[in-house]
Design a protein around this motif. Sequence first.
Motif, PDB file in Angstrom:
ATOM      1  N   TYR A 184      63.599  44.705  37.686  1.00  0.00           N
ATOM      2  CA  TYR A 184      62.669  43.741  38.271  1.00  0.00           C
ATOM      3  C   TYR A 184      62.177  44.188  39.645  1.00  0.00           C
ATOM      4  N   LEU A 185      62.842  45.189  40.215  1.00  0.00           N
ATOM      5  CA  LEU A 185      62.488  45.663  41.547  1.00  0.00           C
ATOM      6  C   LEU A 185      62.506  47.193  41.564  1.00  0.00           C
ATOM      7  N   SER A 186      61.427  47.805  41.069  1.00  0.00           N
ATOM      8  CA  SER A 186      61.297  49.259  41.021  1.00  0.00           C
ATOM      9  C   SER A 186      59.891  49.609  40.549  1.00  0.00           C
ATOM     10  N   ALA A 187      59.540  50.882  40.669  1.00  0.00           N
ATOM     11  CA  ALA A 187      58.240  51.332  40.147  1.00  0.00           C
ATOM     12  C   ALA A 187      58.189  51.160  38.641  1.00  0.00           C
ATOM     13  N   THR A 188      59.320  51.329  37.981  1.00  0.00           N
ATOM     14  CA  THR A 188      59.393  51.151  36.530  1.00  0.00           C
ATOM     15  C   THR A 188      59.027  49.718  36.147  1.00  0.00           C
ATOM     16  N   ALA A 189      59.512  48.748  36.917  1.00  0.00           N
ATOM     17  CA  ALA A 189      59.205  47.339  36.644  1.00  0.00           C
ATOM     18  C   ALA A 189      57.716  47.060  36.810  1.00  0.00           C
ATOM     19  N   ILE A 190      57.120  47.634  37.862  1.00  0.00           N
ATOM     20  CA  ILE A 190      55.688  47.428  38.081  1.00  0.00           C
ATOM     21  C   ILE A 190      54.877  48.017  36.937  1.00  0.00           C
ATOM     22  N   LYS A 191      55.229  49.233  36.518  1.00  0.00           N
ATOM     23  CA  LYS A 191      54.496  49.886  35.429  1.00  0.00           C
ATOM     24  C   LYS A 191      54.590  49.072  34.142  1.00  0.00           C
ATOM     25  N   ARG A 192      55.764  48.523  33.883  1.00  0.00           N
ATOM     26  CA  ARG A 192      55.960  47.740  32.666  1.00  0.00           C
ATOM     27  C   ARG A 192      55.070  46.502  32.677  1.00  0.00           C
ATOM     28  N   ASP A 193      54.975  45.842  33.816  1.00  0.00           N
ATOM     29  CA  ASP A 193      54.238  44.585  33.902  1.00  0.00           C
ATOM     30  C   ASP A 193      52.741  44.776  34.141  1.00  0.00           C
ATOM     31  N   GLY A 195      50.588  46.897  32.724  1.00  0.00           N
ATOM     32  CA  GLY A 195      49.753  47.332  31.611  1.00  0.00           C
ATOM     33  C   GLY A 195      49.156  48.702  31.862  1.00  0.00           C
ATOM     34  N   THR A 196      47.826  48.801  31.865  1.00  0.00           N
ATOM     35  CA  THR A 196      47.163  50.096  32.037  1.00  0.00           C
ATOM     36  C   THR A 196      46.965  50.459  33.507  1.00  0.00           C
ATOM     37  N   CYS A 197      47.281  49.568  34.414  1.00  0.00           N
ATOM     38  CA  CYS A 197      47.104  49.837  35.847  1.00  0.00           C
ATOM     39  C   CYS A 197      48.174  50.802  36.356  1.00  0.00           C
ATOM     40  N   THR A 198      47.862  51.510  37.419  1.00  0.00           N
ATOM     41  CA  THR A 198      48.836  52.358  38.086  1.00  0.00           C
ATOM     42  C   THR A 198      49.640  51.525  39.076  1.00  0.00           C
ATOM     43  N   VAL A 199      50.746  52.082  39.539  1.00  0.00           N
ATOM     44  CA  VAL A 199      51.563  51.392  40.540  1.00  0.00           C
ATOM     45  C   VAL A 199      50.756  51.164  41.814  1.00  0.00           C
ATOM     46  N   LYS A 200      49.968  52.158  42.209  1.00  0.00           N
ATOM     47  CA  LYS A 200      49.149  52.027  43.419  1.00  0.00           C
ATOM     48  C   LYS A 200      48.162  50.882  43.281  1.00  0.00           C
ATOM     49  N   GLU A 201      47.514  50.773  42.117  1.00  0.00           N
ATOM     50  CA  GLU A 201      46.559  49.681  41.899  1.00  0.00           C
ATOM     51  C   GLU A 201      47.247  48.326  41.963  1.00  0.00           C
ATOM     52  N   ALA A 202      48.450  48.267  41.403  1.00  0.00           N
ATOM     53  CA  ALA A 202      49.188  46.992  41.420  1.00  0.00           C
ATOM     54  C   ALA A 202      49.545  46.585  42.839  1.00  0.00           C
ATOM     55  N   LEU A 203      49.993  47.532  43.646  1.00  0.00           N
ATOM     56  CA  LEU A 203      50.429  47.209  45.002  1.00  0.00           C
ATOM     57  C   LEU A 203      49.270  46.935  45.955  1.00  0.00           C
ATOM     58  N   THR A 204      48.083  47.418  45.605  1.00  0.00           N
ATOM     59  CA  THR A 204      46.927  47.221  46.485  1.00  0.00           C
ATOM     60  C   THR A 204      45.934  46.196  45.947  1.00  0.00           C
ATOM     61  N   ASN A 205      46.332  45.527  44.848  1.00  0.00           N
ATOM     62  CA  ASN A 205      45.480  44.475  44.261  1.00  0.00           C
ATOM     63  C   ASN A 205      44.092  44.985  43.853  1.00  0.00           C
ATOM     64  N   THR A 206      44.012  46.216  43.361  1.00  0.00           N
ATOM     65  CA  THR A 206      42.712  46.783  42.983  1.00  0.00           C
ATOM     66  C   THR A 206      42.537  46.867  41.470  1.00  0.00           C
ATOM     67  N   GLY A 207      43.459  46.320  40.715  1.00  0.00           N
ATOM     68  CA  GLY A 207      43.365  46.380  39.259  1.00  0.00           C
ATOM     69  C   GLY A 207      42.945  45.043  38.671  1.00  0.00           C
ATOM     70  N   ASP A 208      43.209  44.877  37.375  1.00  0.00           N
ATOM     71  CA  ASP A 208      42.838  43.643  36.693  1.00  0.00           C
ATOM     72  C   ASP A 208      43.873  42.548  36.955  1.00  0.00           C
ATOM     73  N   ASP A 209      43.696  41.408  36.259  1.00  0.00           N
ATOM     74  CA  ASP A 209      44.581  40.260  36.482  1.00  0.00           C
ATOM     75  C   ASP A 209      46.039  40.592  36.173  1.00  0.00           C
ATOM     76  N   LYS A 210      46.259  41.380  35.117  1.00  0.00           N
ATOM     77  CA  LYS A 210      47.628  41.750  34.755  1.00  0.00           C
ATOM     78  C   LYS A 210      48.251  42.611  35.846  1.00  0.00           C
ATOM     79  N   CYS A 211      47.430  43.442  36.450  1.00  0.00           N
ATOM     80  CA  CYS A 211      47.877  44.296  37.541  1.00  0.00           C
ATOM     81  C   CYS A 211      48.290  43.453  38.744  1.00  0.00           C
TER      82      CYS A 211
END
Length: 218
Positions: A184-193, A195-211
Amino acid sequence: MVCADVGGTTVKSALISVGRVRIPQSYKIKKFSCVQTRSGSGFDGVRESVLRAIENVMTEDAADIVAIATAGEVNWDDGTVLRATSSLPGFEGYAFSEDMATALKRRTVVINDACAAAVCEHYFSNRRAESTFVLTLGTGLGSALVTDGKINGDSVKDLELGHRLFVENGYECRCGKKGCLEQYLSATAIKRDAGTCTVKEALTNTGDDKCVQAKSNF
């Protein structure tokens, strides 16, 4: 000296000119390399990746010492891996330090990666704290604590918070248990949740809603 960081995804290595103690600016990276860990190729694949990463930066006059930080629980005194997850297949019980010293013909020191990060932060930080706690977020979740000014197995502790139960019957972990904190607290967790977004996109809010939701979960 040559340093290497063995993670679940990549092995990073560097040739470093050693400077003055507690003056981080006096340490210079002269060469750097990054190769895939190749966990899917089993023990031999990971071992070959470690050797290749180190040899990529090794020179004839590199140094007498190789320092390796690795995921997994490591015996402080002899560099044997006591416990490892599936990201380092076959490493449990592996005499890591002894094997690398023989292969590289250099004195080799192997410790847990979170412990290595904690030691560096404790001795190179400008804060001069009495104790230092570190979390390392990558393929997994590492944690370590330095309790005083000595560098030994008594004062540098691998806390292994990543494999503490966090969610009853939660996501299956690489260690074989379910619900470990690192799921629940790792890059692996972010990638799992994400979807197709990268970890960087998830952390910077630059992806889609799932990101975006992946960052919220994190």
